[in-house]
Scaffold this motif. Structure first.
Motif, PDB file in Angstrom:
ATOM      1  N   SER A 174      59.126  69.665  63.479  1.00 17.90           N
ATOM      2  CA  SER A 174      58.891  71.109  63.387  1.00 17.90           C
ATOM      3  C   SER A 174      60.208  71.882  63.441  1.00 17.90           C
ATOM      4  O   SER A 174      60.349  72.931  62.802  1.00 17.90           O
ATOM      5  CB  SER A 174      57.951  71.580  64.495  1.00 17.90           C
ATOM      6  OG  SER A 174      58.507  71.343  65.776  1.00 17.90           O
ATOM      7  N   ASN A 175      61.185  71.372  64.228  1.00 20.94           N
ATOM      8  CA  ASN A 175      62.564  71.891  64.207  1.00 20.94           C
ATOM      9  C   ASN A 175      62.593  73.418  64.300  1.00 20.94           C
ATOM     10  O   ASN A 175      63.270  74.099  63.519  1.00 20.94           O
ATOM     11  CB  ASN A 175      63.265  71.430  62.930  1.00 20.94           C
ATOM     12  CG  ASN A 175      64.783  71.450  63.046  1.00 20.94           C
ATOM     13  OD1 ASN A 175      65.329  71.578  64.130  1.00 20.94           O
ATOM     14  ND2 ASN A 175      65.463  71.326  61.918  1.00 20.94           N
ATOM     15  N   ARG A 176      61.876  73.943  65.284  1.00 21.65           N
ATOM     16  CA  ARG A 176      61.642  75.382  65.352  1.00 21.65           C
ATOM     17  C   ARG A 176      62.936  76.190  65.484  1.00 21.65           C
ATOM     18  O   ARG A 176      63.053  77.296  64.965  1.00 21.65           O
ATOM     19  CB  ARG A 176      60.701  75.696  66.511  1.00 21.65           C
ATOM     20  CG  ARG A 176      59.318  75.090  66.333  1.00 21.65           C
ATOM     21  CD  ARG A 176      58.340  75.599  67.374  1.00 21.65           C
ATOM     22  NE  ARG A 176      57.070  74.900  67.264  1.00 21.65           N
ATOM     23  CZ  ARG A 176      56.128  75.177  66.389  1.00 21.65           C
ATOM     24  NH1 ARG A 176      56.327  76.153  65.503  1.00 21.65           N
ATOM     25  NH2 ARG A 176      55.004  74.506  66.360  1.00 21.65           N
ATOM     26  N   ASN A 177      63.903  75.668  66.201  1.00 21.22           N
ATOM     27  CA  ASN A 177      65.158  76.388  66.403  1.00 21.22           C
ATOM     28  C   ASN A 177      66.281  75.900  65.488  1.00 21.22           C
ATOM     29  O   ASN A 177      67.445  76.230  65.710  1.00 21.22           O
ATOM     30  CB  ASN A 177      65.596  76.259  67.867  1.00 21.22           C
ATOM     31  CG  ASN A 177      64.593  76.858  68.825  1.00 21.22           C
ATOM     32  OD1 ASN A 177      64.043  77.919  68.553  1.00 21.22           O
ATOM     33  ND2 ASN A 177      64.328  76.170  69.929  1.00 21.22           N
ATOM     34  N   LYS A 178      65.908  75.113  64.490  1.00 21.11           N
ATOM     35  CA  LYS A 178      66.888  74.536  63.568  1.00 21.11           C
ATOM     36  C   LYS A 178      67.983  73.778  64.335  1.00 21.11           C
ATOM     37  O   LYS A 178      69.180  73.900  64.057  1.00 21.11           O
ATOM     38  CB  LYS A 178      67.505  75.611  62.661  1.00 21.11           C
ATOM     39  CG  LYS A 178      66.485  76.253  61.727  1.00 21.11           C
ATOM     40  CD  LYS A 178      67.138  77.204  60.736  1.00 21.11           C
ATOM     41  CE  LYS A 178      66.094  77.756  59.761  1.00 21.11           C
ATOM     42  NZ  LYS A 178      66.690  78.697  58.793  1.00 21.11           N
ATOM     43  N   ASP A 179      67.526  72.986  65.299  1.00 21.96           N
ATOM     44  CA  ASP A 179      68.455  72.188  66.094  1.00 21.96           C
ATOM     45  C   ASP A 179      68.858  70.899  65.391  1.00 21.96           C
ATOM     46  O   ASP A 179      69.864  70.286  65.763  1.00 21.96           O
ATOM     47  CB  ASP A 179      67.816  71.811  67.443  1.00 21.96           C
ATOM     48  CG  ASP A 179      67.726  72.989  68.400  1.00 21.96           C
ATOM     49  OD1 ASP A 179      68.536  73.923  68.254  1.00 21.96           O
ATOM     50  OD2 ASP A 179      66.850  72.972  69.278  1.00 21.96           O
ATOM     51  N   TYR A 180      68.076  70.494  64.384  1.00 26.37           N
ATOM     52  CA  TYR A 180      68.294  69.180  63.787  1.00 26.37           C
ATOM     53  C   TYR A 180      68.599  69.287  62.293  1.00 26.37           C
ATOM     54  O   TYR A 180      67.896  69.951  61.539  1.00 26.37           O
ATOM     55  CB  TYR A 180      67.059  68.286  64.002  1.00 26.37           C
ATOM     56  CG  TYR A 180      66.755  68.050  65.461  1.00 26.37           C
ATOM     57  CD1 TYR A 180      67.516  67.155  66.210  1.00 26.37           C
ATOM     58  CD2 TYR A 180      65.725  68.740  66.095  1.00 26.37           C
ATOM     59  CE1 TYR A 180      67.251  66.937  67.550  1.00 26.37           C
ATOM     60  CE2 TYR A 180      65.457  68.536  67.439  1.00 26.37           C
ATOM     61  CZ  TYR A 180      66.222  67.637  68.164  1.00 26.37           C
ATOM     62  OH  TYR A 180      65.963  67.428  69.492  1.00 26.37           O
ATOM     63  N   SER A 181      69.642  68.590  61.897  1.00 25.22           N
ATOM     64  CA  SER A 181      70.121  68.574  60.522  1.00 25.22           C
ATOM     65  C   SER A 181      69.759  67.243  59.854  1.00 25.22           C
ATOM     66  O   SER A 181      69.476  66.245  60.520  1.00 25.22           O
ATOM     67  CB  SER A 181      71.648  68.766  60.536  1.00 25.22           C
ATOM     68  OG  SER A 181      72.240  68.292  59.358  1.00 25.22           O
ATOM     69  N   GLN A 182      69.806  67.227  58.528  1.00 26.29           N
ATOM     70  CA  GLN A 182      69.594  65.987  57.760  1.00 26.29           C
ATOM     71  C   GLN A 182      70.858  65.139  57.675  1.00 26.29           C
ATOM     72  O   GLN A 182      70.855  64.087  57.054  1.00 26.29           O
ATOM     73  CB  GLN A 182      69.134  66.327  56.346  1.00 26.29           C
ATOM     74  CG  GLN A 182      67.853  67.128  56.252  1.00 26.29           C
ATOM     75  CD  GLN A 182      66.664  66.368  56.790  1.00 26.29           C
ATOM     76  OE1 GLN A 182      66.142  66.691  57.857  1.00 26.29           O
ATOM     77  NE2 GLN A 182      66.241  65.346  56.088  1.00 26.29           N
ATOM     78  N   ARG A 183      71.949  65.583  58.282  1.00 27.80           N
ATOM     79  CA  ARG A 183      73.233  64.900  58.140  1.00 27.80           C
ATOM     80  C   ARG A 183      73.209  63.463  58.658  1.00 27.80           C
ATOM     81  O   ARG A 183      74.068  62.668  58.307  1.00 27.80           O
ATOM     82  CB  ARG A 183      74.340  65.680  58.849  1.00 27.80           C
ATOM     83  CG  ARG A 183      74.679  67.018  58.230  1.00 27.80           C
ATOM     84  CD  ARG A 183      75.612  66.908  57.016  1.00 27.80           C
ATOM     85  NE  ARG A 183      75.056  66.244  55.871  1.00 27.80           N
ATOM     86  CZ  ARG A 183      74.238  66.821  54.998  1.00 27.80           C
ATOM     87  NH1 ARG A 183      73.859  68.057  55.159  1.00 27.80           N
ATOM     88  NH2 ARG A 183      73.797  66.140  53.965  1.00 27.80           N
ATOM     89  N   ALA A 184      72.243  63.119  59.486  1.00 28.91           N
ATOM     90  CA  ALA A 184      72.173  61.741  59.971  1.00 28.91           C
ATOM     91  C   ALA A 184      71.879  60.748  58.851  1.00 28.91           C
ATOM     92  O   ALA A 184      72.137  59.554  58.988  1.00 28.91           O
ATOM     93  CB  ALA A 184      71.118  61.610  61.068  1.00 28.91           C
TER      94      ALA A 184
END
Length: 493
Positions: free
Chosen positions: A115-125
């Motif tokens: 859900s990444n509500r706060n945009k804490d997670y990127s696809q860069r992994a």
């Protein structure tokens, strides 16, 4: 024209940063014990939470020297990760030479990350996993750039577009099953054969080439897709000839050359294939893709479309061969719509197929894990996640939890029907297509393709196991692949 948005500098800095776990020091641990523990690195704290916070540290272990947990992942896949979940809970760090990462396990952790509500997670992994091979693909884009590309690409997956694809899928499937698959009772390697069939379908639907007319696509390009897909499991992740990573990078260049040589033709004239649609699509503000962006999206879509459908149909064929009562239920569905030309309404009426597709996706999920990277310091179910930490979500283990599914090891498509609806026990009890902003854009297309092929297959053949009790062994180094190719008996009706 749409231009690529550069990766923010803070993400690039974090991607380069290697978090060094701290060997665990527990109250009462003696000096000698602390030194031994530091040498073993068996268990550690990923990073200390900020002073005064109520967050818990993430615990972890390093696995085997040099290899970490790669062997267990490649051999056992979700079974190994499910065992970690049972032992350590929903948030656990697994060190690895390939991708050290926090494992986000179970439905609540899945929901938080997806859900990444706060945009804490990127696809860069994804970058160190498949970045060199699928750079620029929709799954590897972030935030505003991702949404902009997705809005344009969505035009290739509208219902009118999907309806137009069905006749092409059906024509290819009918031709290949009639001419290239066996007409006698013998063992048949299902996985490589259906993989070739799905690439033929992609050739016509995505490229506009009738099946079998583009030999370069069938030979050179098919091999290149296979090499790039499997390159992500390389242990040596450097372009060292002739190792896997190096071969994957070469294969990417082969694919780029193939699509680049054909893009001018697609720009010059509009047609209904996806390559042409992407060349001409614009969003409501008039933004469109550059040539390089079209090429990147075609490489990713071609890989994702034919590999995920191949995996799902392989599992369906295995389970229908081992559960003939469900094979007959699907065949009865097929008999109701008959042998005539297919359309989207007829395919949507194949309700038993829907149940079997969902159960097959639950049992063997084509993309068992998803990768993310923390953009900033954050928390995951009350655990401290430092900026730059890779996070791996395993929705496939949610599909195996007895607290969500009745007898989860058993093939039971009825679990998806009313009133049971076991997939609704948690929002992320069933998530084979991911979730949130990055939920698979092509899932409706994939289901139509799978229904079309399996409808034509079951109208011609009865599927049987090679021997009673047969169970394939899977290679989990990427999408799950049966090591023996899945030998089945195709018995003409």
């Amino acid at each position: 024209m749409l231009t690529t948005i550069s990766t923010p500098h803070y993400l690039m800095d974090q991607a380069k940063r290697r978090l060094r776990p701290t060997p665990v020091t527990l109250p009462g641990m003696g000096a000698v014990e602390r030194r031994l523990n530091a040498k073993r690195w068996d268990e550690y704290v990923l990073a200390s939470p900020p002073a005064g916070s109520d967050l818990k540290p993430v615990m972890g272990d390093a696995g085997l020297p040099i290899l970490g947990h790669m062997i267990e992942i490649f051999r056992s896949g979700p079974d190994f990760v499910l065992d970690l979940y049972r032992k350590h809970g929903p948030v656990y760090h697994a060190d690895s030479p390939a991708l050290p990462a926090v494992l986000a396990l179970g439905p609540d952790a899945t929901q938080t990350v997806f859900s990444n509500r706060n945009k804490d997670y990127s696809q860069r992994a994804w970058d160190p996993v498949i970045g060199p091979f699928f750079e620029g693909g929709l799954m590897l884009l972030d935030f505003d750039e991702h949404m902009l590309h997705r809005r344009i690409m969505q035009q290739a997956f509208t219902r009118p577009r999907l309806a137009g694809y069905v006749s092409h899928i059906d024509a290819v499937a009918s031709q290949v099953l009639a001419n290239d698959w066996p007409a006698n009772d013998r063992r048949f390697l299902f996985h490589p054969s259906v993989k070739e069939l799905t690439l033929d379908i992609a050739s016509e639907v995505f490229m506009g080439h009738p099946a079998g007319t583009d030999r370069e696509l069938v030979t050179t390009v098919n091999r290149a897709f296979s090499v790039t897909t499997r390159a992500g499991n390389a242990i040596v992740r450097k372009p060292v000839p002739p190792l896997t990573w190096w071969r994957g990078i070469r294969a990417r260049k082969t694919l780029e050359s193939y699509f680049r040589a054909r893009i001018a033709e697609k720009r010059a004239a509009q047609s209904t294939d996806m390559f042409s649609v992407l060349c001409h699509s614009r969003d409501e503000d008039g933004a469109s893709f550059t040539d390089e962006q079209v090429i990147a999206h075609m490489i990713f879509v071609m890989m994702a479309a034919h590999d995920t459908s191949t995996s799902t149909m392989t599992t369906m064929a295995l389970q229908l061969a081992g559960n003939p009562e469900w094979q007959e239920r699907c065949r009865e569905d097929s008999a109701r719509i008959g042998d005539g030309p297919l359309d989207i309404d007829a395919l949507e009426s194949l309700t038993n197929y829907d149940l079997v597709i969902n159960e097959s996706l639950r049992m063997i999920t084509p993309l068992p894990m998803n990768f993310r990277q923390a953009v900033r310091d954050t928390d995951l179910l009350g655990h401290f996640i430092p900026a730059g930490t890779n996070v791996v979500v395993w929705p496939s283990i949610n599909h195996r939890l007895p607290e969500l599914w009745t007898d989860p090891e058993r093939f039971d498509p009825e679990r998806f029907s009313e009133p049971r609806s076991e997939h609704k026990r948690h929002r992320y009890a069933f998530a084979p297509f991911g979730g949130g902003a990055h939920k698979c854009i092509g899932m409706a297309f994939g289901k139509l393709e799978i229904k079309t092929v399996m409808h034509r297959l079951l109208s011609r053949y009865r599927l049987e196991l090679p021997h009673p009790g047969y169970r394939p062994v899977y290679d989990w180094g990427g999408m799950p692949v049966p090591v023996d190719g899945l030998p089945l008996v195709l018995r003409p009706l």
